[in-house]
Design an enzyme around this catalytic site. Structure first.
Site, PDB file in Angstrom:
ATOM      1  N   ASP A  79     130.253 -64.788  35.092  1.00  0.00           N
ATOM      2  CA  ASP A  79     129.691 -64.342  36.360  1.00  0.00           C
ATOM      3  C   ASP A  79     130.802 -64.162  37.390  1.00  0.00           C
ATOM      4  O   ASP A  79     131.902 -64.699  37.263  1.00  0.00           O
ATOM      5  CB  ASP A  79     128.661 -65.356  36.853  1.00  0.00           C
ATOM      6  N   GLU A 129     134.277 -60.172  40.862  1.00  0.00           N
ATOM      7  CA  GLU A 129     134.485 -58.941  41.624  1.00  0.00           C
ATOM      8  C   GLU A 129     135.530 -59.136  42.717  1.00  0.00           C
ATOM      9  O   GLU A 129     136.185 -58.173  43.126  1.00  0.00           O
ATOM     10  CB  GLU A 129     133.173 -58.491  42.295  1.00  0.00           C
ATOM     11  N   ASP A 159     122.384 -58.575  40.773  1.00  0.00           N
ATOM     12  CA  ASP A 159     121.275 -59.290  41.420  1.00  0.00           C
ATOM     13  C   ASP A 159     120.254 -58.343  42.036  1.00  0.00           C
ATOM     14  O   ASP A 159     120.140 -58.221  43.270  1.00  0.00           O
ATOM     15  CB  ASP A 159     121.824 -60.239  42.485  1.00  0.00           C
TER      16      ASP A 159
END
Length: 755
Positions: free
Chosen positions: A461, A464, A524
């Site tokens: 996860d 970025e 998300d």
């Protein structure tokens, strides 16, 4: 910055108050090349650049001498040209983004000098570039405005056929340019940014550039190629920027860089595609071929192909944010089996640590007292275990002091509060430094312990963004930020493959090259029809950017308007499930209950669709095999199969699923939608009804139990004919072939075990 009447300055991010740029910035523009010669197997041109006056009118500052720089042109196969120029900075031959296929070989280029032009030809005699040295034809009758400034005129032919022209005179009048052929910006006496423009035709369309939550045709948009937490799937931010685009004129362009850059897709000027890099280098791979999939195939030959995910990964993944104990997980897994829901993966999100969100790569000893037995017992019940983690370390983590002392995390230039909230890397004390080999091995060691106890997948996860106020071993933070996802995912993928034999991760961020390490999901999304539509748009553009395997959170990640606690509507749960069945991978995840038995009114429908998913696995595997060696993703924008159909370049709410299916997810509560059927003979997958293509079906109805899905008439679909609890129960030798002919009456009739 506010929009001005000086579009090119807007694109370059010059301050509207040019007095603030005085002494800081200078703009230099390319003129006609003055020399061309052989350089290795390629050619090199000497290109003089003229300094421009810092004024609202773009005019040459002839008091400043011109500067020469070198433009390199090289041919990599008969489909790819590499065009590169560095302004006092070396061009990198390779990088972590590049993974050249063995059959990509550099070709010898030759020069043919004529009076008015220089031609560059390959060893087969095919013209690959032309540099026009002529002057524009002029019929003088007025001297009201100055003559056009000298400019570089170049045309590239990456495959010897497709013509890609540099925008030479994209202007209103010479002092008011909308785009500039080739230029660089000098700041404080040193080159800092570079820009190039290519001509765009009036009806030209553009796709790709990563995970865009935008309409299919990206014309009229400018994108900042800077990875960041997308915070949903309905805005311009995105987790996955890919510096590659595909044109309807059948060429592709890959900008080989990890620095922040800007792509203007016929936006600042409708006549030009403009690229801007925040480094004084332009290194471009121009690709020409006959169809979109072939162009993407060539791009993947440059940046790498994905490996084949394992069979079990195609089954159902069950998750939510989050499960907190062994007892809770076992209860859920047992109930899914008892109630006849097939499932392969149970994912533990943020709550398996000692403290929720405090990533220490260790199970909570109280709530998971014997993790090895816990994982082993789940495997006996047909469940693989996937684990969440992140690449940021909190100052409260037990590994923090070790990581800090050994420089396994970027060394911060200032003290940062090490919090541990859940939505920003800046709440943590440091980012693992994947440019440092010792840090990579240390990180792999953390994962290795988990994998050796039987865990089968790591959710990589975030990634970025990184701490930009830190020093990293082998790269500046600005250059590392976009590339970080690739280095992070590569490390997790490699250790997983080493320990388990399966090449797989579950990743959110992305940059060029990340497609080598499947699987990526869409981030998300809101649990809403808008979130579903945005997810599909992002997935289609990602597939047009070289990624083959993709998933999304069903039925959306977060609630609306209450982020954690809004109730998920039954119809949204069903319709998103149906969408997931026709995706390469299918995972349920979100901020509240996601298990189907919590939705009793629709649970029987969901169970039926889960069983259909497993029946379709032989087909999905067949299409996945194509993905690992071609330009096709598993889910495909219609334009990949129908590039000559102009409508296909605008469709972003339906797609091809492999070669044979046309899928139009229902994204509303009315059970109706418009569907576009391209040319061909189509058969409704649920009713068997035949329909001629080349038309719109207005207000097409599909009851909740069905979905708008068609299949090519005459197709032969491999199916698994028996009910299974998980893929461990499957013997693929039992696969049958379903022929879509006059005997086909709809899929439910042909799969009697589904109820």
């Amino acid at each position: 910055m506010k929009q001005t009447n000086h579009q090119f300055y807007d694109f370059l991010d010059f301050n509207t108050d040019l007095s603030l740029e005085e002494g800081v910035s200078k703009l230099w523009k390319a003129c006609k090349p003055t020399d061309i010669s052989i350089s290795g197997l390629g050619v090199v041109l000497t290109v003089p650049f003229q300094c421009q006056l810092l004024s609202n009118e773009i005019t040459p500052d002839e008091s400043v001498p011109r500067k020469d720089f070198y433009l390199f042109v090289r041919a990599f196969s008969d489909k790819i040209l590499r065009v590169s120029i560095g302004f006092e900075k070396e061009i990198e031959e390779t990088s972590p983004m590049i993974e050249m296929a063995n059959d990509i070989k550099e070709m010898k280029l030759n020069i043919e000098k004529l009076e008015s032009e220089w031609k560059v030809k390959d060893s087969n005699g095919v013209t690959r570039a032309i540099f026009d040295l002529s002057n524009p034809e002029i019929d003088y009758w007025s001297d009201l405005l100055p003559s056009p400034e000298e400019s570089m005129q170049a045309t590239f032919y990456p495959d010897g056929k497709k013509e890609i022209k540099v925008s030479t005179y994209d202007q209103f009048f010479p002092g008011r340019m909308d785009a500039m052929c080739l230029s660089f910006v000098e700041q404080h006496g040193k080159p800092s940014k570079a820009s190039i423009s290519f001509h765009a035709k009036p009806d030209e369309k553009f796709v790709g550039t990563g995970e865009r939550f935008s309409k299919m045709d990206l014309s009229g948009n400018t994108f900042q190629m800077k990875n960041q937490d997308g915070q949903g799937v309905n805005n311009k931010r995105t987790y996955k920027n890919i510096p590659f685009y595909l044109s309807s004129e059948m060429y592709g362009l890959f900008l080989h860089t990890s620095t922040y850059c800007k792509f203007s897709m016929a936006d600042f000027s409708t006549r030009s595609v403009q690229l801007l890099t925040e480094e004084p280098v332009l290194d471009m791979f121009l690709i020409g071929d006959d169809t979109p999939d072939k162009i993407i195939h060539q791009y993947k030959k440059i940046t790498g192909f994905p490996t084949m995910p394992p069979l079990w990964s195609y089954g159902i993944w069950m998750s939510r944010m989050t499960y907190f104990s062994e007892e809770e997980v076992n209860t859920i897994c047992d109930r899914l089996r008892e109630e006849d829901y097939p499932c392969d993966v149970i994912h533990l999100d943020t709550g398996w640590f000692k403290t929720d969100w405090l990533c220490e790569w260790k199970f909570n000893a109280e709530r998971f007292p014997d993790p090895k037995s816990f994982v082993s017992n789940l495997k006996k019940n047909g469940y693989r275990v996937s684990l969440w983690q992140m690449p940021y370390i909190s100052e409260d983590a037990e590994q923090y002091e070790e990581a800090k002392a050994n420089n396994y995390i970027g060394k911060l230039n200032a003290e940062v509060m090490g919090g541990g909230s859940n939505f920003s890397n800046l709440d943590y004390a440091g980012s693992i430094d994947f440019t440092y080999p010792k840090a990579v091995e240390w990180y792999k060691g953390l994962l290795r312990e988990l994998l050796e106890m039987g865990v089968t997948c790591i959710k990589t996860d975030f990634g970025e963004e990184i701490h930009l106020d830190a020093n990293y071993y082998n790269m500046s933070p600005e250059k590392l930020n976009n590339l970080y996802a690739l280095l992070y995912q590569k490390a997790a993928f490699e250790v997983t493959k080493e320990v388990t034999g399966d090449g797989i991760i579950w990743a959110r961020a992305g940059w060029s090259g990340c497609q080598r390490y499947p699987i990526h999901w869409g981030g998300d999304a809101a649990a809403s029809w808008d979130g579903m539509a945005g997810s599909l748009k992002g997935g289609l553009h990602l597939g047009l950017s070289g990624f083959g395997f993709w998933s999304h959170d069903i039925p959306g990640f977060h609630g609306v308007p209450n982020f954690m606690n809004s109730v998920i509507p039954d119809d949204l749960y069903v319709r998103w499930t149906q969408f997931g069945v026709f995706t390469s991978h299918i995972r349920y995840h979100g901020t509240s209950k996601r298990e189907p038995y919590y939705y009793p009114n629709i649970a029987p429908i969901v169970r039926k669709w889960w069983k259909l998913r497993y029946a379709l696995l032989p087909y999905i595997l067949k299409e996945s095999e194509k993905t690992i060696s071609s330009g096709f993703p598993v889910i495909r924008a219609l334009l990949m199969h129908y590039p000559k159909d102009k409508m296909a370049w605008h469709i972003d709410d339906q797609y091809c699923f492999g070669d044979d299916f046309l899928v139009a997810p229902m994204m509303n509560s009315e059970n109706k939608r418009d569907v576009y059927l391209p040319e061909g003979n189509w058969v409704n997958f649920f009713t068997g009804e035949k329909t001629k293509g080349g038309q719109w079906l207005s207000n097409f109805e599909a009851a909740m139990k069905d979905m708008p899905v068609w299949i090519v008439e005459g197709a032969e679909i491999p199916l698994y004919p028996e009910h299974v609890n998980c893929t461990d129960d499957m013997d693929l030798e039992k696969t049958i072939i379903l022929k879509i002919d006059h005997n086909f009456k709809g899929i439910w009739e042909h799969l009697g075990f589904i109820n």
